[in-house]
Motif scaffolding. Sequence first.
Motif, PDB file in Angstrom:
ATOM      1  N   ARG A  20      52.634 -53.291 -80.358  1.00  0.00           N
ATOM      2  CA  ARG A  20      51.410 -53.757 -79.744  1.00  0.00           C
ATOM      3  C   ARG A  20      50.504 -54.368 -80.805  1.00  0.00           C
ATOM      4  N   ALA A  21      49.630 -55.229 -80.333  1.00  0.00           N
ATOM      5  CA  ALA A  21      48.679 -55.874 -81.222  1.00  0.00           C
ATOM      6  C   ALA A  21      47.618 -54.891 -81.722  1.00  0.00           C
ATOM      7  N   VAL A  22      47.411 -53.812 -80.981  1.00  0.00           N
ATOM      8  CA  VAL A  22      46.435 -52.790 -81.363  1.00  0.00           C
ATOM      9  C   VAL A  22      47.120 -51.429 -81.290  1.00  0.00           C
ATOM     10  N   SER A  23      46.917 -50.594 -82.278  1.00  0.00           N
ATOM     11  CA  SER A  23      47.543 -49.267 -82.282  1.00  0.00           C
ATOM     12  C   SER A  23      46.561 -48.232 -81.719  1.00  0.00           C
ATOM     13  N   TYR A  24      46.841 -46.980 -81.889  1.00  0.00           N
ATOM     14  CA  TYR A  24      45.947 -45.939 -81.364  1.00  0.00           C
ATOM     15  C   TYR A  24      44.747 -45.756 -82.284  1.00  0.00           C
ATOM     16  N   SER A  44      47.073 -53.595 -90.442  1.00  0.00           N
ATOM     17  CA  SER A  44      45.861 -53.499 -89.616  1.00  0.00           C
ATOM     18  C   SER A  44      45.405 -52.058 -89.451  1.00  0.00           C
ATOM     19  N   TYR A  45      44.123 -51.939 -89.136  1.00  0.00           N
ATOM     20  CA  TYR A  45      43.517 -50.642 -88.838  1.00  0.00           C
ATOM     21  C   TYR A  45      42.873 -50.742 -87.466  1.00  0.00           C
ATOM     22  N   SER A  46      43.102 -49.731 -86.624  1.00  0.00           N
ATOM     23  CA  SER A  46      42.509 -49.708 -85.284  1.00  0.00           C
ATOM     24  C   SER A  46      41.431 -48.625 -85.239  1.00  0.00           C
ATOM     25  N   PRO A  47      40.161 -49.001 -85.306  1.00  0.00           N
ATOM     26  CA  PRO A  47      39.096 -47.993 -85.224  1.00  0.00           C
ATOM     27  C   PRO A  47      39.081 -47.297 -83.861  1.00  0.00           C
ATOM     28  N   THR A  48      39.415 -48.052 -82.823  1.00  0.00           N
ATOM     29  CA  THR A  48      39.532 -47.484 -81.474  1.00  0.00           C
ATOM     30  C   THR A  48      40.826 -48.001 -80.867  1.00  0.00           C
ATOM     31  N   TRP A  49      41.134 -47.561 -79.665  1.00  0.00           N
ATOM     32  CA  TRP A  49      42.363 -48.026 -79.006  1.00  0.00           C
ATOM     33  C   TRP A  49      42.205 -49.443 -78.474  1.00  0.00           C
ATOM     34  N   GLN A  50      40.994 -50.018 -78.640  1.00  0.00           N
ATOM     35  CA  GLN A  50      40.746 -51.320 -78.027  1.00  0.00           C
ATOM     36  C   GLN A  50      40.751 -52.491 -79.001  1.00  0.00           C
ATOM     37  N   TYR A  51      40.655 -52.249 -80.301  1.00  0.00           N
ATOM     38  CA  TYR A  51      40.719 -53.390 -81.193  1.00  0.00           C
ATOM     39  C   TYR A  51      41.266 -52.990 -82.559  1.00  0.00           C
ATOM     40  N   SER A  52      41.749 -54.001 -83.287  1.00  0.00           N
ATOM     41  CA  SER A  52      42.249 -53.754 -84.638  1.00  0.00           C
ATOM     42  C   SER A  52      41.743 -54.853 -85.565  1.00  0.00           C
ATOM     43  N   LEU A  53      41.619 -54.486 -86.844  1.00  0.00           N
ATOM     44  CA  LEU A  53      41.211 -55.413 -87.899  1.00  0.00           C
ATOM     45  C   LEU A  53      42.319 -55.419 -88.927  1.00  0.00           C
ATOM     46  N   GLY A  54      42.689 -56.608 -89.390  1.00  0.00           N
ATOM     47  CA  GLY A  54      43.814 -56.614 -90.311  1.00  0.00           C
ATOM     48  C   GLY A  54      43.873 -57.822 -91.210  1.00  0.00           C
ATOM     49  N   LEU A  55      44.838 -57.758 -92.102  1.00  0.00           N
ATOM     50  CA  LEU A  55      45.134 -58.868 -93.004  1.00  0.00           C
ATOM     51  C   LEU A  55      46.544 -59.357 -92.714  1.00  0.00           C
ATOM     52  N   TYR A  73      45.245 -64.689 -93.571  1.00  0.00           N
ATOM     53  CA  TYR A  73      44.214 -64.568 -92.538  1.00  0.00           C
ATOM     54  C   TYR A  73      43.623 -63.172 -92.498  1.00  0.00           C
ATOM     55  N   PHE A  74      42.378 -63.135 -92.106  1.00  0.00           N
ATOM     56  CA  PHE A  74      41.777 -61.912 -91.619  1.00  0.00           C
ATOM     57  C   PHE A  74      41.958 -61.961 -90.094  1.00  0.00           C
ATOM     58  N   GLN A  75      42.586 -60.930 -89.531  1.00  0.00           N
ATOM     59  CA  GLN A  75      42.946 -60.988 -88.115  1.00  0.00           C
ATOM     60  C   GLN A  75      42.229 -59.917 -87.313  1.00  0.00           C
ATOM     61  N   VAL A  76      41.742 -60.302 -86.151  1.00  0.00           N
ATOM     62  CA  VAL A  76      41.123 -59.367 -85.212  1.00  0.00           C
ATOM     63  C   VAL A  76      41.872 -59.464 -83.886  1.00  0.00           C
ATOM     64  N   ASN A  77      42.337 -58.330 -83.409  1.00  0.00           N
ATOM     65  CA  ASN A  77      43.003 -58.271 -82.101  1.00  0.00           C
ATOM     66  C   ASN A  77      42.182 -57.392 -81.178  1.00  0.00           C
ATOM     67  N   TYR A  78      42.067 -57.795 -79.937  1.00  0.00           N
ATOM     68  CA  TYR A  78      41.248 -57.069 -78.978  1.00  0.00           C
ATOM     69  C   TYR A  78      42.016 -56.842 -77.690  1.00  0.00           C
ATOM     70  N   LEU A  79      42.039 -55.600 -77.237  1.00  0.00           N
ATOM     71  CA  LEU A  79      42.673 -55.271 -75.963  1.00  0.00           C
ATOM     72  C   LEU A  79      41.658 -55.521 -74.861  1.00  0.00           C
ATOM     73  N   ALA A  80      41.784 -56.659 -74.204  1.00  0.00           N
ATOM     74  CA  ALA A  80      40.785 -57.066 -73.227  1.00  0.00           C
ATOM     75  C   ALA A  80      40.895 -56.269 -71.930  1.00  0.00           C
ATOM     76  N   GLN A 212      53.472 -47.100 -87.853  1.00  0.00           N
ATOM     77  CA  GLN A 212      52.072 -46.735 -87.617  1.00  0.00           C
ATOM     78  C   GLN A 212      51.816 -45.324 -88.161  1.00  0.00           C
ATOM     79  N   PHE A 213      50.633 -45.137 -88.734  1.00  0.00           N
ATOM     80  CA  PHE A 213      50.349 -43.847 -89.352  1.00  0.00           C
ATOM     81  C   PHE A 213      48.858 -43.529 -89.336  1.00  0.00           C
TER      82      PHE A 213
END
Lengths: 213, 96
Positions: A20-24, A44-55, A73-80, A212-213
Amino acid sequence: MRALLYLLLLFSVLNDAHARAVSYADSWMVMQENSHMGSSVHLSYSPTWQYSLGLRTERMNEDAGKDDIWGQYFQVNYLAKRWNQKESQGNLFLLSGLGAAHREGDGDWDPAAFVGIEADWETRHLYFLYENRLNWADTIDQSFSQKFRAGFAPWLADYDSIHPWIILQLDHHPELEDNVVLTPLVRLYTPLWLTEFGVSHKGDVLFNWTYQF
Amino acid sequence: MKHFTYTLATLLMLSTAAHAETVSMELNGLVCAFCAKGIEKNFQKNAAVESVNVNLESKCATVTTKEGATLDDKTITDIVTSAGYNLVKINRGKSC
């Protein structure tokens, strides 16, 4: 941690891994992908289950006679949106990246960005995915690509066991000579890691892994 | 009479002694182990939780608390929701 990042960058190549584009929530995920499209590494790091920030660092393969494109890139993924049903789950992700790109052999980096969507729906037996990406890198690259996946689980496994999937992937990249590529692949995953391997109808190897960890 | 009183007091103490609680919860969206790892991790962060067991077949997770600890319904709901899943039903005193 820094050593791990440098190591990942050294092995960097292109594209999206298929976890998935965003982890737990409060988790890290590292994805590395290799295919006919190129290779990539995404941490990437997912602060919440709804978005992740990554390189992300990637190399995109070009047709013969053209130099490959490198991107950072700096990448942002969002679970809409997520649809949770008793026997299924559907997700809609928005993907975006902002950074720089250059052609191999050319020292000049241009500003670059990408946006895309990823939509998936799965049960314990079936899996479908659609993903696209619109790339912009100033004078270097303006391109669009998309991917479709359909798969099934040949047998079901317990939560902590290895889960097998058989998946057919179709890549469409209009700017390339071989603009449609089919890749049958096998996916194996546990709650912690995921790996995929296959060979396209053109003979290109696909190998992806995610932890994922 | 004294012996009876002591026996009764001992039995009362034993009946109220701390014990672990088993709570199972039926969930929607539980179809993928890689994705469901968040359920396990979220519950493990709670100080009251001893162990978590996820069952994809029954679409259910079972949590066992530590001795004397409890998890109220609101806490369970918040943990499940913050993992990205929908809570359907809580069953206390039994596993999935």
